[in-house]
Scaffold this active site. Structure first.
Site, PDB file in Angstrom:
ATOM      1  N   GLU A  18      37.262  37.624  43.917  1.00 37.92           N
ATOM      2  CA  GLU A  18      36.918  36.413  43.158  1.00 37.92           C
ATOM      3  C   GLU A  18      36.871  35.174  44.045  1.00 37.92           C
ATOM      4  OE1 GLU A  18      39.437  38.422  42.385  1.00 37.92           O
ATOM      5  OE2 GLU A  18      39.073  39.249  40.389  1.00 37.92           O
ATOM      6  N   LYS A  20      40.041  34.543  45.998  1.00 35.46           N
ATOM      7  CA  LYS A  20      41.478  34.206  46.063  1.00 35.46           C
ATOM      8  C   LYS A  20      41.832  33.647  47.439  1.00 35.46           C
ATOM      9  CE  LYS A  20      42.355  38.536  44.983  1.00 35.46           C
ATOM     10  NZ  LYS A  20      41.024  39.062  44.636  1.00 35.46           N
ATOM     11  N   GLY A  21      41.234  34.254  48.484  1.00 34.46           N
ATOM     12  CA  GLY A  21      41.533  33.819  49.854  1.00 34.46           C
ATOM     13  C   GLY A  21      41.195  32.357  50.061  1.00 34.46           C
ATOM     14  N   GLY A  44      40.554  42.286  50.962  1.00 34.97           N
ATOM     15  CA  GLY A  44      39.828  41.551  52.003  1.00 34.97           C
ATOM     16  C   GLY A  44      39.680  40.139  51.495  1.00 34.97           C
ATOM     17  N   HIS A  45      40.431  39.221  52.075  1.00 36.24           N
ATOM     18  CA  HIS A  45      40.427  37.833  51.604  1.00 36.24           C
ATOM     19  C   HIS A  45      39.779  36.958  52.667  1.00 36.24           C
ATOM     20  CE1 HIS A  45      44.034  38.684  48.723  1.00 36.24           C
ATOM     21  NE2 HIS A  45      42.989  39.470  48.515  1.00 36.24           N
ATOM     22  N   GLN A 228      43.608  42.203  44.867  1.00 31.62           N
ATOM     23  CA  GLN A 228      42.880  42.875  43.780  1.00 31.62           C
ATOM     24  C   GLN A 228      42.877  41.962  42.549  1.00 31.62           C
ATOM     25  OE1 GLN A 228      45.416  45.154  45.500  1.00 31.62           O
ATOM     26  NE2 GLN A 228      43.733  45.109  46.925  1.00 31.62           N
TER      27      GLN A 228
HETATM   28  P1  GDP Z   1      39.056  37.569  47.559  1.00 32.28           P
HETATM   29  O1  GDP Z   1      39.224  39.014  47.834  1.00 32.28           O
HETATM   30  O2  GDP Z   1      39.352  37.223  46.130  1.00 32.28           O
HETATM   31  O3  GDP Z   1      39.821  36.679  48.515  1.00 32.28           O
HETATM   32  O4  GDP Z   1      37.500  37.247  47.779  1.00 32.28           O
HETATM   33  P2  GDP Z   1      36.586  37.754  49.011  1.00 32.28           P
HETATM   34  O5  GDP Z   1      36.929  36.947  50.202  1.00 32.28           O
HETATM   35  O6  GDP Z   1      36.626  39.225  49.136  1.00 32.28           O
HETATM   36  O7  GDP Z   1      35.141  37.409  48.452  1.00 32.28           O
HETATM   37  C1  GDP Z   1      34.763  36.118  48.118  1.00 32.28           C
HETATM   38  C2  GDP Z   1      33.560  35.734  48.988  1.00 32.28           C
HETATM   39  O8  GDP Z   1      32.924  34.600  48.430  1.00 32.28           O
HETATM   40  C3  GDP Z   1      33.939  35.320  50.408  1.00 32.28           C
HETATM   41  O9  GDP Z   1      32.922  35.686  51.282  1.00 32.28           O
HETATM   42  C4  GDP Z   1      34.055  33.807  50.307  1.00 32.28           C
HETATM   43  O10 GDP Z   1      33.823  33.146  51.554  1.00 32.28           O
HETATM   44  C5  GDP Z   1      32.953  33.513  49.344  1.00 32.28           C
HETATM   45  N1  GDP Z   1      33.146  32.327  48.501  1.00 32.28           N
HETATM   46  C6  GDP Z   1      34.294  31.832  47.962  1.00 32.28           C
HETATM   47  N2  GDP Z   1      34.035  30.782  47.172  1.00 32.28           N
HETATM   48  C7  GDP Z   1      32.689  30.606  47.199  1.00 32.28           C
HETATM   49  C8  GDP Z   1      31.803  29.709  46.529  1.00 32.28           C
HETATM   50  O11 GDP Z   1      32.184  28.864  45.740  1.00 32.28           O
HETATM   51  N3  GDP Z   1      30.468  29.850  46.790  1.00 32.28           N
HETATM   52  C9  GDP Z   1      29.988  30.789  47.640  1.00 32.28           C
HETATM   53  N4  GDP Z   1      28.680  30.863  47.821  1.00 32.28           N
HETATM   54  N5  GDP Z   1      30.797  31.668  48.271  1.00 32.28           N
HETATM   55  C10 GDP Z   1      32.120  31.576  48.037  1.00 32.28           C
HETATM   56  P1  IMO Z   2      40.636  41.978  46.994  1.00 34.00           P
HETATM   57  O1  IMO Z   2      42.101  41.639  47.172  1.00 34.00           O
HETATM   58  C1  IMO Z   2      37.638  44.566  45.152  1.00 34.00           C
HETATM   59  C2  IMO Z   2      38.877  48.701  44.350  1.00 34.00           C
HETATM   60  C3  IMO Z   2      38.144  49.786  45.105  1.00 34.00           C
HETATM   61  C4  IMO Z   2      38.190  50.892  44.071  1.00 34.00           C
HETATM   62  C5  IMO Z   2      39.571  50.733  43.447  1.00 34.00           C
HETATM   63  C6  IMO Z   2      40.641  51.644  44.043  1.00 34.00           C
HETATM   64  O2  IMO Z   2      39.804  41.708  48.178  1.00 34.00           O
HETATM   65  O3  IMO Z   2      40.135  41.381  45.720  1.00 34.00           O
HETATM   66  P2  IMO Z   2      41.957  51.615  46.347  1.00 34.00           P
HETATM   67  O4  IMO Z   2      41.475  51.730  47.764  1.00 34.00           O
HETATM   68  O5  IMO Z   2      42.705  50.369  46.067  1.00 34.00           O
HETATM   69  O6  IMO Z   2      42.706  52.836  45.902  1.00 34.00           O
HETATM   70  O7  IMO Z   2      40.607  51.581  45.454  1.00 34.00           O
HETATM   71  O8  IMO Z   2      39.934  49.379  43.687  1.00 34.00           O
HETATM   72  N1  IMO Z   2      39.493  47.647  45.189  1.00 34.00           N
HETATM   73  C7  IMO Z   2      38.983  46.405  45.311  1.00 34.00           C
HETATM   74  N2  IMO Z   2      37.840  45.860  44.849  1.00 34.00           N
HETATM   75  N3  IMO Z   2      38.512  43.811  45.862  1.00 34.00           N
HETATM   76  C8  IMO Z   2      39.684  44.334  46.296  1.00 34.00           C
HETATM   77  O9  IMO Z   2      40.647  43.584  46.845  1.00 34.00           O
HETATM   78  C9  IMO Z   2      39.936  45.708  46.079  1.00 34.00           C
HETATM   79  N4  IMO Z   2      40.949  46.532  46.394  1.00 34.00           N
HETATM   80  C10 IMO Z   2      40.671  47.708  45.829  1.00 34.00           C
HETATM   81  O10 IMO Z   2      36.834  49.392  45.421  1.00 34.00           O
HETATM   82  O11 IMO Z   2      37.245  50.648  43.063  1.00 34.00           O
HETATM   83 MG    MG Z   3      38.152  40.605  48.668  1.00 40.74          MG
END
Ligand code: GDP
Ligand code: IMO
Ligand code: MG
Length: 439
Positions: A18, A20-21, A44-45, A228
């Site tokens: 979403e 979160k990072g 992956g944040h 997650q």
């Molecule tokens: P997390 O797992 O919740 O920390 O989220 P991820 O880092 O996996 O995925 C969010 C992605 O969206 C990352 O590549 C961020 O850099 C990007 N991101 C976060 N906020 C925004 C936003 O407001 N707009 C855009 N375009 N990208 C964003």
């Molecule tokens: P962040 O913290 C999105 C998903 C996997 C799979 C299910 C189970 O970046 O939001 P696992 O390896 O945990 O046993 O996989 O959960 N999944 C995520 N999807 N963001 C994540 O983390 C995830 N961590 C696990 O894709 O559907």
């Molecule tokens: Mg992520």
């Protein structure tokens, strides 16, 4: 206690990723401690600073702020090799966190045979069309071993003599399942690798629960970083298509050893649309050109595995469920800019059953999700870009109307809207609990 010193949790409200990072990095300067309490390197944040992107998997996202103490709680499962790679990437940027890092001695370790079991199981499930689509990082088996009382904890690494005997029961069970032909490192090799990996971190191992209790008693601010999200929660998500930890609120308390009264506010994080990576129900999914557009515009490819994410309109029923489960105080709506330029944007305001009747609550069984259809309400899109807007009143009128409808559908106020990946790109809503924290 002043509002600014309240302890805050940042929790995902959809299926992960979403943003979160970004939020944790943004909030971190206000906090003394940033804590991960569950999950492992399935997370992956992404943190973006000055156009440069950094993906963190196990290191808390406060890493870039020298004043933040980083805590990895007991609810986390840790892959030490990956952890070392992360620390090394941070060192390449001139950041050494080891002097402000605490690894809970009760956190469990992800071992090579856990990863092998995860991959083996997914391959078998794939053949019968029952794949979960895990990240293949050994997360499920590491938590399984913990529950089966065959896990290895970080604190065990301080006692090299007992490691082989602690590892053997779980290792032997995995061997039985995978067959004698399976390629696994020997227990001796696993022990040797663990001891090598922990060497530079031995001074970081400690009692994270006592550390956090102490910080709380002293009134030092604590920021909790969820990994997650609620719909991937082992109990309250779309079981069995979930991860193996409690990524909603309950996991915070078991994964730190702090009581509920140590937490004061809960910030729920959702994208302005919905994504999911991996298998399982997703009523809002758009398997058409609109879904493809969201994927490309939002760069919706997994931070951890690079897999394309499934995309759809904002799903109010799941987000409202997540808000209730987590006791959320306010919504951070991320990636609004991704919707820029679309003629129309939709919100799934409810679900309909096979007879077209509204469904009041989310199903608890995978089979019950199958027949659900989205009840989608469409809104006029906006052509003026929102990218980089920092005042919500400067957002195009259509975007404001969309956000109002979204907040109404979830029955939760918005406190922050993100308009780009960078720290500066976003609007804090005045008068909300977030305002003093980001002032
Ligand atoms: P997390 O797992 O919740 O920390 O989220 P991820 O880092 O996996 O995925 C969010 C992605 O969206 C990352 O590549 C961020 O850099 C990007 N991101 C976060 N906020 C925004 C936003 O407001 N707009 C855009 N375009 N990208 C964003
Ligand atoms: P962040 O913290 C999105 C998903 C996997 C799979 C299910 C189970 O970046 O939001 P696992 O390896 O945990 O046993 O996989 O959960 N999944 C995520 N999807 N963001 C994540 O983390 C995830 N961590 C696990 O894709 O559907
Ligand atoms: Mg992520």
């Amino acid at each position: 206690m002043s509002r600014a010193s309240e302890n805050l949790a940042v929790l995902g409200l959809q299926w992960g990723d979403e943003g979160k990072g970004k939020l944790v990095d943004l909030l971190a300067p206000r906090y003394r401690h940033v804590v991960r309490f569950q999950g492992g390197n399935n997370a992956g944040h992404t943190v973006v600073v000055d156009g440069q992107s950094l993906a963190l998997h196990q290191v808390p996202s406060g890493a870039l702020h020298p004043g933040c103490f980083l805590v990895v709680g007991s609810g986390v499962v840790l892959n030490l090799d990956v952890f070392e790679q992360e620390l090394s990437r941070l060192r390449d940027r001139g950041i050494d966190v080891t002097s402000r890092l605490l690894l809970s001695d009760k956190a469990h370790l992800i071992l090579p045979h856990h990863i092998a079991l995860d991959v083996w199981r997914e391959e078998r499930a794939h053949k019968v069309g029952a794949k979960i689509g895990t990240t293949g990082r050994g997360i499920g088996p590491a938590y399984e071993m913990k529950a089966a009382r065959m896990g290895l904890r970080v604190g065990d690494l301080k006692h090299p003599d007992v490691l082989a005997e602690r590892i053997r029961p779980g290792y032997d069970e995995v061997r039985l399942r995978l067959g004698s032909g399976a390629e696994l490192p020997t227990i001796e090799a696993i022990v040797e690798n663990l001891l090598k990996a922990i060497e530079p971190l031995l001074g970081c191992i400690g009692n994270a629960q006592a550390h956090l209790q102490d910080a709380w008693a002293k009134g030092e601010q604590i920021l909790f970083e969820g990994a997650q999200a609620a719909l991937l929660d082992l109990d309250h998500g779309t079981y069995p298509f979930v991860t193996s930890s409690n990524c909603s609120l309950g996991g915070l308390f078991t994964g730190t050893g702090l009581p509920p009264k140590a937490l004061h506010r809960i910030l729920g994080v959702a994208k302005a649309y919905t994504t999911r990576v991996g298998a399982g129900p997703m009523v809002s999914e758009l398997t058409n050109a609109t879904g493809d557009h969201l994927r490309e515009a939002g760069r919706e490819y997994g931070t951890t595995t690079g897999r394309p994410r499934r995309c759809g309109w904002f799903d109010a029923p799941i987000t409202a469920h997540a808000c209730r489960t987590n006791g959320v105080d306010g919504l951070a709506i991320m990636k609004l800019d991704v919707l820029d330029g679309m003629a129309e944007v939709g919100i799934v305001v409810g679900y309909l059953d096979a007879h077209g009747h509204p469904v009041g609550q989310l199903p608890s069984c995978a089979a019950e999700w199958a027949d659900l259809q989205p009840d989608v309400r469409m809104y006029k899109g906006w052509q003026t870009p929102t990218r980089g807007v920092t005042d919500h009143q400067q957002l195009p009128a259509e975007a404001q109307a969309y956000l109002d409808a979204l907040a109404e559908a979830v029955e939760m106020p918005i406190v922050y809207v993100s308009t780009g990946p960078d720290r500066a790109e976003g609007c804090v809503y005045p008068g909300t609990f977030l305002e003093p924290l980001l002032a």
